[in-house]
Design a protein around this motif. Sequence first.
Motif, PDB file in Angstrom:
ATOM      1  N   SER A 186       0.947  -1.333  -0.093  1.00 32.75           N
ATOM      2  CA  SER A 186      -0.210   0.032  -0.146  1.00 32.75           C
ATOM      3  C   SER A 186       0.991   1.275   0.013  1.00 32.75           C
ATOM      4  O   SER A 186       0.363   2.291  -0.580  1.00 32.75           O
ATOM      5  N   THR A 187       1.816   1.279   0.668  1.00 31.04           N
ATOM      6  CA  THR A 187       2.906   2.434   0.853  1.00 31.04           C
ATOM      7  C   THR A 187       3.489   2.558  -0.757  1.00 31.04           C
ATOM      8  O   THR A 187       3.714   3.871  -0.959  1.00 31.04           O
ATOM      9  N   ASN A 194       0.734   4.348  -2.429  1.00 30.56           N
ATOM     10  CA  ASN A 194       0.359   5.746  -1.981  1.00 30.56           C
ATOM     11  C   ASN A 194       1.429   6.870  -2.396  1.00 30.56           C
ATOM     12  O   ASN A 194       1.232   7.733  -2.777  1.00 30.56           O
ATOM     13  N   GLN A 195       2.735   6.065  -2.631  1.00 30.03           N
ATOM     14  CA  GLN A 195       3.668   7.087  -2.902  1.00 30.03           C
ATOM     15  C   GLN A 195       3.804   7.151  -4.302  1.00 30.03           C
ATOM     16  O   GLN A 195       4.882   7.758  -4.790  1.00 30.03           O
TER      17      GLN A 195
END
Length: 379
Positions: free
Chosen positions: A99-100, A103-104
Amino acid sequence: MALIQKSGGINGFVDFMLHRLRLVSSQKSSLMLSYFIGVVIFIESSITSLIAGAVGRPFCHKYKIPQAKLAFVCDSTSAPISSLLVFNGWGALLLGLISTQINQGQMEGNAVSILIESIFFNFYAMSALVVTFFAVYFNINIGPMRYTKYMPSTKQTIINTKTSMSYMILPITLMIVLVFLFLYLSGDGNILQGSGSSAIFYTVLSTLIFTLIYYVPTKNMTLSIWGNTAYKGAKELFPIAMILLFSFAIGEVTSELKTGEYLASLADENINIYFLSTIIFLVSSLISFSTGTSWGTFSIMIPIAVPMAITMGVDVPLAIGAVISGGIFGDHCSPISDTTIISSMASECEVIEHVQTQLPYAIISALIATSLFVLFSFY
């Protein structure tokens, strides 16, 4: 899990397998029972090792089974099965790391669907489970395992309890069902589009409430004991929360430094893209072996592997699967790994003996995984 352990449900399950089904009559059936227990209890790798060891230990003494063999079975079913059936902390960590990256802006897509696709490329975990099964079923002893012997022990403990195993079975079953239900609801009818983090949160919360209305009225434990146990269980998660926090920080730093893109630019000139997943697997294995932690390896390598895969045009789930596989392989071989130490402890085996006897089987599994990574890189 703290509440399930406190309820005695795990002991009830072990007692049922040991004394009621009576499926064990030889060395092979003893180890096969521990193997299947390790596969069934996939909630957490340490618990898997402890329960498989608790089940197999009495039979080790009864049938004079070398403790190193039991340790091998416990270790080879703990992390592999936990990384394949990710309704646990492993899934939460991997989901957070993926997810990171989304999101990035490193990649696009749904974290749950990417995680599920990555699991199908977790070749080392699959190979380890298959190799262990055949080694036990056909009594294949290679390397130092041929010379290991049974060591008598004064700590022979046979679990015998009248507590119903339903105190373990019902909460775990409910948890598995609710994960899919909340994924379905949060995804508006599409499980793959559901919110993994929300699904896990509401699943654990619902299961926690279920244990309250099940354990206390049935007088399995008092409200005070339930509350204290829940608090202690939550407190034990604090180090894991810190690992997650720092792993996301590492991922942010490596993303800002463009580490993945930089390594990809170097690799693009010197490495054939068909071998990228294999290289990611080997590097992850080295890091995991050196540090003794597969979770730390995931936190370091996923923020690097994902940009490399995207830049070089390699399938992202395949690259993530290589990271997961490498993390588990190195963790298996490392004498400072927690699962290595716990498996040895649960089986009453010396850590170094366990590492030496398990290593040949782990290498065979790694060679199979390496071949599969090369093969699937062409598709």
